[in-house]
Design an enzyme around this catalytic site. Structure first.
Site, PDB file in Angstrom:
ATOM      1  N   ASN A 112     -26.760  66.824 -35.529  1.00 40.93           N
ATOM      2  CA  ASN A 112     -27.080  65.401 -35.615  1.00 40.93           C
ATOM      3  C   ASN A 112     -28.483  65.114 -36.142  1.00 40.93           C
ATOM      4  O   ASN A 112     -28.947  63.990 -36.069  1.00 40.93           O
ATOM      5  CB  ASN A 112     -26.872  64.717 -34.258  1.00 40.93           C
ATOM      6  CG  ASN A 112     -27.759  65.297 -33.177  1.00 40.93           C
ATOM      7  OD1 ASN A 112     -28.297  66.378 -33.332  1.00 40.93           O
ATOM      8  ND2 ASN A 112     -27.907  64.590 -32.077  1.00 40.93           N
ATOM      9  N   CYS A 113     -29.128  66.081 -36.723  1.00 40.23           N
ATOM     10  CA  CYS A 113     -30.471  65.930 -37.287  1.00 40.23           C
ATOM     11  C   CYS A 113     -30.357  65.427 -38.731  1.00 40.23           C
ATOM     12  O   CYS A 113     -29.550  65.933 -39.508  1.00 40.23           O
ATOM     13  CB  CYS A 113     -31.170  67.290 -37.231  1.00 40.23           C
ATOM     14  SG  CYS A 113     -32.667  67.416 -38.198  1.00 40.23           S
ATOM     15  N   ASP A 114     -31.164  64.441 -39.102  1.00 39.40           N
ATOM     16  CA  ASP A 114     -31.122  63.886 -40.456  1.00 39.40           C
ATOM     17  C   ASP A 114     -31.416  64.932 -41.529  1.00 39.40           C
ATOM     18  O   ASP A 114     -30.777  64.938 -42.584  1.00 39.40           O
ATOM     19  CB  ASP A 114     -32.111  62.722 -40.589  1.00 39.40           C
ATOM     20  CG  ASP A 114     -31.646  61.482 -39.847  1.00 39.40           C
ATOM     21  OD1 ASP A 114     -30.442  61.385 -39.539  1.00 39.40           O
ATOM     22  OD2 ASP A 114     -32.491  60.611 -39.568  1.00 39.40           O
TER      23      ASP A 114
END
Length: 116
Positions: free
Chosen positions: A9-11
């Site tokens: 879920n990290c950009d």
């Protein structure tokens, strides 16, 4: 084989995934927050890339540490921190051949383009 380590879920991870998919690059993904990461792997990454590049000092998790935990950092201390809080590992961390790439910046992309 290319292996991408990080959290989904990290950009920055999403940018890396999108880049790889757009080029049809096959890869394995290891979610080190869910599956964990071992001391041996962190030591191997540190030996190849330098522990200073593997430890993500810009992470909120690192920034929220008490000041005494951040002073006089050594490889051993950094590895203990990353084992305890995998969010402190740079994202993404990419293994390609015998190389270890940290983060997803233009220099990382250049190495990937030259290697793939």
């Amino acid at each position: 084989m290319l292996t991408v380590y990080g959290i989904p879920n990290c950009d920055t991870m999403k940018k890396a995934f999108d880049w790889l998919k757009a080029r049809g690059v096959a890869y394995q993904f290891h979610d080190y927050k869910q599956s964990g990461i071992g001391v041996a792997k962190l030591k191997a990454w540190s030996a190849k890339a330098g522990w200073e590049k593997v430890l993500n000092k810009a992470s909120t998790t690192f920034k929220d540490l008490p000041p005494e935990a951040k002073v006089d950092l050594t490889e051993a201390k950094a590895i203990k921190l990353m084992i305890a809080q995998p969010s402190m590992i740079k994202r993404p961390l990419i293994e390609i051949g015998d190389q270890v790439l940290t983060g997803f910046r233009p220099d990382t992309v250049k190495v990937l383009e030259e290697t793939l």
